[in-house]
Design a protein around this motif. Sequence first.
Motif, PDB file in Angstrom:
ATOM      1  N   ALA A 418       0.833  -1.209   0.000  1.00 45.00           N
ATOM      2  CA  ALA A 418       0.000   0.000   0.000  1.00 45.00           C
ATOM      3  C   ALA A 418       0.866   1.256   0.000  1.00 45.00           C
ATOM      4  O   ALA A 418       0.564   2.238  -0.698  1.00 45.00           O
ATOM      5  N   ILE A 419       1.951   1.242   0.755  1.00 45.40           N
ATOM      6  CA  ILE A 419       2.855   2.400   0.801  1.00 45.40           C
ATOM      7  C   ILE A 419       3.510   2.626  -0.555  1.00 45.40           C
ATOM      8  O   ILE A 419       3.637   3.757  -1.027  1.00 45.40           O
ATOM      9  N   ARG A 420       3.920   1.520  -1.203  1.00 42.83           N
ATOM     10  CA  ARG A 420       4.555   1.647  -2.520  1.00 42.83           C
ATOM     11  C   ARG A 420       3.553   2.158  -3.554  1.00 42.83           C
ATOM     12  O   ARG A 420       3.893   3.003  -4.389  1.00 42.83           O
ATOM     13  N   ILE A 421       2.323   1.663  -3.522  1.00 43.30           N
ATOM     14  CA  ILE A 421       1.286   2.111  -4.455  1.00 43.30           C
ATOM     15  C   ILE A 421       1.014   3.602  -4.266  1.00 43.30           C
ATOM     16  O   ILE A 421       0.747   4.335  -5.230  1.00 43.30           O
ATOM     17  N   ALA A 422       1.120   4.067  -3.034  1.00 38.47           N
ATOM     18  CA  ALA A 422       0.852   5.474  -2.716  1.00 38.47           C
ATOM     19  C   ALA A 422       2.019   6.391  -3.057  1.00 38.47           C
ATOM     20  O   ALA A 422       1.964   7.598  -2.780  1.00 38.47           O
ATOM     21  N   GLY A 423       3.091   5.862  -3.648  1.00 39.35           N
ATOM     22  CA  GLY A 423       4.219   6.699  -4.071  1.00 39.35           C
ATOM     23  C   GLY A 423       5.389   6.693  -3.118  1.00 39.35           C
ATOM     24  O   GLY A 423       6.286   7.523  -3.240  1.00 39.35           O
ATOM     25  N   SER A 424       5.384   5.792  -2.148  1.00 44.61           N
ATOM     26  CA  SER A 424       6.478   5.666  -1.173  1.00 44.61           C
ATOM     27  C   SER A 424       6.751   6.962  -0.418  1.00 44.61           C
ATOM     28  O   SER A 424       7.880   7.474  -0.395  1.00 44.61           O
ATOM     29  N   PRO A 425       5.722   7.514   0.248  1.00 47.83           N
ATOM     30  CA  PRO A 425       5.944   8.744   1.025  1.00 47.83           C
ATOM     31  C   PRO A 425       6.917   8.551   2.169  1.00 47.83           C
ATOM     32  O   PRO A 425       7.546   9.521   2.609  1.00 47.83           O
ATOM     33  N   ASP A 426       7.058   7.316   2.648  1.00 54.65           N
ATOM     34  CA  ASP A 426       8.013   7.056   3.726  1.00 54.65           C
ATOM     35  C   ASP A 426       9.448   7.299   3.276  1.00 54.65           C
ATOM     36  O   ASP A 426      10.311   7.665   4.072  1.00 54.65           O
ATOM     37  N   LEU A 427       9.701   7.121   1.982  1.00 54.24           N
ATOM     38  CA  LEU A 427      11.048   7.307   1.448  1.00 54.24           C
ATOM     39  C   LEU A 427      11.299   8.730   0.970  1.00 54.24           C
ATOM     40  O   LEU A 427      12.347   9.312   1.237  1.00 54.24           O
ATOM     41  N   PHE A 428      10.345   9.292   0.255  1.00 50.84           N
ATOM     42  CA  PHE A 428      10.578  10.552  -0.435  1.00 50.84           C
ATOM     43  C   PHE A 428       9.856  11.736   0.194  1.00 50.84           C
ATOM     44  O   PHE A 428      10.283  12.881   0.025  1.00 50.84           O
ATOM     45  N   GLY A 429       8.777  11.490   0.910  1.00 48.53           N
ATOM     46  CA  GLY A 429       8.027  12.591   1.506  1.00 48.53           C
ATOM     47  C   GLY A 429       8.757  13.274   2.639  1.00 48.53           C
ATOM     48  O   GLY A 429       8.589  14.471   2.882  1.00 48.53           O
ATOM     49  N   LYS A 430       9.617  12.519   3.321  1.00 51.34           N
ATOM     50  CA  LYS A 430      10.302  13.086   4.484  1.00 51.34           C
ATOM     51  C   LYS A 430      11.244  14.222   4.122  1.00 51.34           C
ATOM     52  O   LYS A 430      11.554  15.078   4.951  1.00 51.34           O
ATOM     53  N   SER A 431      11.718  14.256   2.876  1.00 53.08           N
ATOM     54  CA  SER A 431      12.632  15.329   2.453  1.00 53.08           C
ATOM     55  C   SER A 431      11.919  16.362   1.591  1.00 53.08           C
ATOM     56  O   SER A 431      12.573  17.184   0.947  1.00 53.08           O
ATOM     57  N   GLY A 432      10.590  16.307   1.579  1.00 57.22           N
ATOM     58  CA  GLY A 432       9.828  17.293   0.827  1.00 57.22           C
ATOM     59  C   GLY A 432       9.734  17.017  -0.651  1.00 57.22           C
ATOM     60  O   GLY A 432       9.289  17.882  -1.417  1.00 57.22           O
ATOM     61  N   ARG A 433      10.136  15.834  -1.064  1.00 63.74           N
ATOM     62  CA  ARG A 433      10.044  15.508  -2.477  1.00 63.74           C
ATOM     63  C   ARG A 433       8.647  14.974  -2.828  1.00 63.74           C
ATOM     64  O   ARG A 433       7.869  14.602  -1.964  1.00 63.74           O
ATOM     65  N   GLU A 434       8.354  14.915  -4.123  1.00 57.59           N
ATOM     66  CA  GLU A 434       7.040  14.585  -4.619  1.00 57.59           C
ATOM     67  C   GLU A 434       6.937  13.092  -4.951  1.00 57.59           C
ATOM     68  O   GLU A 434       7.949  12.403  -5.043  1.00 57.59           O
ATOM     69  N   PRO A 435       5.699  12.602  -5.190  1.00 57.38           N
ATOM     70  CA  PRO A 435       5.536  11.183  -5.550  1.00 57.38           C
ATOM     71  C   PRO A 435       6.344  10.775  -6.770  1.00 57.38           C
ATOM     72  O   PRO A 435       6.821   9.637  -6.849  1.00 57.38           O
TER      73      PRO A 435
END
Length: 685
Positions: A418-435
Motif C-alpha cells: 500500500a505504501i509503494r502504491i501510494a508513491g512511497s511517502p516514507d522514502l521521499f516525503g520526508k525530504s519534501g520531495r514529490e511522488p
Amino acid sequence: MREFKAKLGYFMKGATVFETGVNFSIFSKNAFRVTLEIFEKASDDEPIYIYDLNPSFNKIGDTWYVFIEGVKEGDYYTWRVDGPYKPKEGHIFDYNLHLLDPYAKAITPAYFKESFKKCLIVNSSKFLNLEEDIRPCRDFKDTIIYEMHIKLFTMNKNSLVIERGTYLGILEKIDYLKELGITAVELLPVFSYEPDDLDRKNPLTGENLRDVWGYNPIGFFSPSSNYITNLCENTVTCNQLAEFRTLVAELHKAGIEIILDVVFNHTGEGNEKGPIVSFKGLDNSIYYILEKDNKEKYCNYSGTGNTLNVSHPVVKELILDSLRYWYGVMNVDGFRFDLAAILGRDADGNWIGDLSLLKDISNDPILSKAKLIAEGWDAAGGYFLGEFPYGWAEWNGKFRDTVRKFIRGDKGQVWDLAIRIAGSPDLFGKSGREPYSSINFVTAHDGFTMWDLVSYNEKHNLENGENNLDGENNNNSWNCGIEGMTQDINIIRLRKRQVKNFIVILMISQGVPMILMGDEMAKTQYGNNNAYCQDNENNWLDWSRLEKFSDIFYFYKKMIEFRKNYNCLKRNKYFENKDSNGNGLKDISWHGVNLNQPDWSYDSHSLAFLIDGLDENNLKGEHIYVALNSYHEKLRFEIPYIPGQRWYVVVDTYNEEKSFSEEDILLDKNYYDVQGRSSIILISK
C-alpha cells in the motif's frame, strides 16, 4: 606538406576548434613532462606533429595547454605524460603510453585494433541545432520510461530493421514506441567503451564473451562508435556524434524524451591489473580513490575494480562538464546515474548526501530542468534509497521487491505494498520531495526479464563463464510450477496472468513507471539474470515474440493509455487520506474483501483501494477501484457505492480473452469475485 605552429593558447578544456587551428588543454597535477601528438589517420602509428609543452608558458596551475596552428577538425591526437613512478604513493606515470583526453568528443572505435586508440578532433558546436530540435519538456509525473539498449533492441534479423544494432536503427522503430505509448527511452550507456575487453569465453559454446551493456566507459564525452553505421576507416570522422544527434532529434519530433544511463562511479581502466588508457596515466592519485594503506590498489565501491574520486574538484568539474555537454549540446533530456550512491560519498567513502556532488548536479544552473534519476545503492554495501537531495528521482528498489513478493504470494507484504502504491511517502516525503521522485519498476536490465521472473526460481548464468556465481541470488521470482520453458498451456496461462498483475500494479501506482525493453513481448534471457556479456540471439530482442505474445503487448499498451487518461494516477502530492474536495470521498480509501476493512495482517494476500477521480487536476469525476488478489483461491470483494454513479469493468486479468476491456461492461452487483492470482480495475460513471 602540412605546416604547424605552436602558440601560447588558452586553458579551456579538451580540444577546441578555431578557424586557424586547435587549442588543446589537459589537467595533470603531478606530471613534470607533457607531450601532444597529432595524427592524420585513425590507424597511423607515427604522428605528423609532436609538441613538448613548456611548463614555463604552457601551464597555469595544474593545467597544461597549447594552441597549434594548422591542426584541423578530423585530425587525431593523444597525450604522453611523464611524472614520478611511485606505485606505493599512487603514481604510475609512463611516458611510453598514448593517453586519451578525458574531454575528447570522439574516440576511435575498436575496429582499429592494430593501432592504439586516439581522440578525434571535432567541432561539436555544429551539433547544437537547438532551433530544429525542441525538447518535449514533459512533466516528470507524466513520464513513462522504456529502458532499452541501442544494439540489443534491433540487432535481431527479425526486427526487420535495415540499420540493425545502431543509433539510426532505432529510428525505424519509433512508430512502434509511439504505439506502445511510452514517453521516454532510457538508453543503457552510450559512452565510449571497449566491448572486447572481456578475456572470457562462453563455457557452453566456446564463443568469446563481449561487454555488450557498456558499463565500463573510457570517455565521458564521446558517444560509442559501436552503434554507428558503415564503420570503416573512411567514415571515421564524427559519425557517432552525427548519428546520435539524429536519434535525439527524431525521438523529440515523435514526442519521446531521451534519458542516458551514465556511469561516473568508475571507468573501464579496472583495477591495478587493468589497462592504462586515460585517467590512470594522466594522474592516477587524483582521479581514483586508492586504498589508504596500499595506494597500489584501488578502492572498489563499484564492484568493477576502481572508484572514481568524485569528491575531488577536478573530477567534480569533469562530471558536471560532461552532463552539461550531453544536456546542452547533444540535447538529451535527462540522466540515470549508475550506482549513484558513490557520487554521494567523500574521499573516505562516507555518505555526505546534501554536501556532495549530487547536490552540485541538482543545483547546477544548466542542469536545473534535466531529469535526474539515481540508482541509490552501490557495490560496497551503501543503500541510500530516499536519502538523495531535492531535485533527484530514484529507482525504487523497495517497490520492485515488495511487488515481486506480493505477486509471488509471500506473506507480510500488504502493508508495504500500500505504501509503494501510494508513491512511497516514507522514502521521499520526508525530504519534501514529490511522488514522482519514485521511479517504480518491477524489472530492469539488472536481473530477470518479466517473463523470466514468472518462469524461473533460480538464475541460470553458466554461459557468463563465472560458474553461475554472478548475478543476484535473491530474485523473489516464481516459476509457476515448472522451471524454464514449457508447453504446458495452464502454466503459460498462469505466467501471462502474473505478468498482467505486475503491469496493473506498475501502472496504477503513484510515481513514474519504468518498463524494461522487451517485457511487452515477454522477452526471455532463458534464466540469465546478468546478461551483460551475452551479445547474441539469446539476448537480442526476439521480435517474433511480439506476435506470439500479442496479448501481453496489447495489455501493456492499454494500461499505459489508461494511466495517461487519469490524472489521479499521476499526482503532484501524496494522498492525505481525507476528503479534500467535498465530494464525500477520501483521496484514497483502503479496503479488503469487506469495505473499509483492509486486511493488514501477516497472512493477508489481498488489497483493494478506491482513488477519488476528482483530484487536484482531474474534473472528469471517474473514480478508480482496484482489487489485487495474490491468494491462490477466489476472493469476493465488496464494491463501494457512489451515489449517482455505476461501476464498469476495465481490467480483469483472469479473463484471458478480455483482460482489458475497451467496452463499457456494467457491473450489476455490489460485489466482484476476483479469481486467484488476479487483479481487477473498475471505473465509475
